[in-house]
Design a protein around this motif. Structure first.
Motif, PDB file in Angstrom:
ATOM      1  N   UNK A  34       0.815  -1.224   0.000  1.00 36.46           N
ATOM      2  CA  UNK A  34       0.000   0.000   0.000  1.00 36.46           C
ATOM      3  C   UNK A  34       0.852   1.278   0.000  1.00 36.46           C
ATOM      4  N   UNK A  35       1.943   1.269   0.746  1.00 36.74           N
ATOM      5  CA  UNK A  35       2.792   2.474   0.799  1.00 36.74           C
ATOM      6  C   UNK A  35       3.547   2.663  -0.504  1.00 36.74           C
ATOM      7  N   UNK A  36       4.022   1.545  -1.082  1.00 30.91           N
ATOM      8  CA  UNK A  36       4.737   1.620  -2.358  1.00 30.91           C
ATOM      9  C   UNK A  36       3.797   2.147  -3.437  1.00 30.91           C
ATOM     10  N   UNK A  37       2.600   1.595  -3.513  1.00 32.24           N
ATOM     11  CA  UNK A  37       1.639   2.041  -4.517  1.00 32.24           C
ATOM     12  C   UNK A  37       1.225   3.496  -4.263  1.00 32.24           C
ATOM     13  N   UNK A  49      -0.595   3.572 -14.318  1.00 35.36           N
ATOM     14  CA  UNK A  49       0.864   3.738 -14.423  1.00 35.36           C
ATOM     15  C   UNK A  49       1.528   3.457 -13.075  1.00 35.36           C
ATOM     16  N   UNK A  50       0.886   3.884 -12.006  1.00 34.52           N
ATOM     17  CA  UNK A  50       1.439   3.667 -10.677  1.00 34.52           C
ATOM     18  C   UNK A  50       1.508   2.175 -10.351  1.00 34.52           C
ATOM     19  N   UNK A  51       0.510   1.425 -10.771  1.00 38.12           N
ATOM     20  CA  UNK A  51       0.537  -0.024 -10.533  1.00 38.12           C
ATOM     21  C   UNK A  51       1.703  -0.668 -11.273  1.00 38.12           C
ATOM     22  N   UNK A  52       1.971  -0.201 -12.502  1.00 33.35           N
ATOM     23  CA  UNK A  52       3.121  -0.724 -13.242  1.00 33.35           C
ATOM     24  C   UNK A  52       4.428  -0.346 -12.554  1.00 33.35           C
ATOM     25  N   UNK A  53       4.501   0.883 -12.073  1.00 34.54           N
ATOM     26  CA  UNK A  53       5.701   1.332 -11.361  1.00 34.54           C
ATOM     27  C   UNK A  53       5.922   0.486 -10.113  1.00 34.54           C
ATOM     28  N   UNK A  54       4.857   0.234  -9.359  1.00 30.10           N
ATOM     29  CA  UNK A  54       4.972  -0.585  -8.147  1.00 30.10           C
ATOM     30  C   UNK A  54       5.451  -1.993  -8.507  1.00 30.10           C
TER      31      UNK A  54
END
Length: 187
Positions: A34-37, A49-54
């Motif tokens: 959760x913190x990473x996302x 995009x954030x999910x791909x980055x995570x």
């Protein structure tokens, strides 16, 4: 494992993940995802995009967990640093792609042209050609007019003028030579 406890209790440390312990990695993921996302969403501002980055960040964490050094910082700081770096890279890549696309569009966009000026130029050229046609003999003018203004083939011109094809071609060729000279076009 103690150095991760202030972040989330029950989470595994990068040290355990570095030994390719899938269960430890799963616990680390569950405790920190959760913190990473959340960080990724704040940086890239797009959930997909954030999910791909995570995902990219966790993949790097899995691959490089053996290099984690607790003397240099907390596990959470290490995880979030990797995530932040991946998110910033994604934003920069997107901005670069946008700049490339805009530059490409600007360089390849058709230039607006002035149809009025184009029509005027065509009219002047047509007037020059009509004036130059006056310098041809009647038989040359007739053959050239049929071939180039009428769009007929040499054979069709010969048939229309009731001439042998060779004679029609000669009249057209001679007429074009005289037309070129009359218009002042170099040979």
């Amino acid at each position: 494992m103690d150095h991760l406890r202030p972040v989330e209790s029950g989470a595994s440390s990068p040290d355990e993940c570095g030994r390719a312990d899938e269960a430890a990695f799963a616990r680390l993921y569950d405790a920190t995802a959760p913190r990473v996302l959340g960080l990724a969403v704040r940086v890239v501002r797009d959930r997909a995009q954030a999910e791909e980055v995570a995902q990219e960040a966790f993949l790097e964490i899995w691959r490089t967990a053996g290099r984690f050094d607790p003397q240099r910082g907390s596990p959470l700081a290490w995880l979030l640093t990797i995530t932040h770096r991946k998110a910033v890279d994604r934003v920069r890549a997107a901005e670069a792609a946008t700049r490339r696309d805009l530059t490409y569009q600007q360089r390849n966009q058709p230039v607006e042209h002035d149809s009025t000026a184009e029509a005027a130029q065509a009219s002047l050229e047509a007037r020059r050609v009509r004036g130059a046609l006056a310098h041809l003999t009647e038989v040359q003018r007739e053959a050239v007019s049929l071939a180039y203004l009428g769009g007929y083939t040499h054979t069709e011109v010969a048939t229309m003028l009731d001439l042998p094809v060779g004679t029609a071609k000669t009249r057209i060729r001679d007429g074009l030579i005289r037309l070129r000279d009359a218009m002042g076009v170099g040979s």
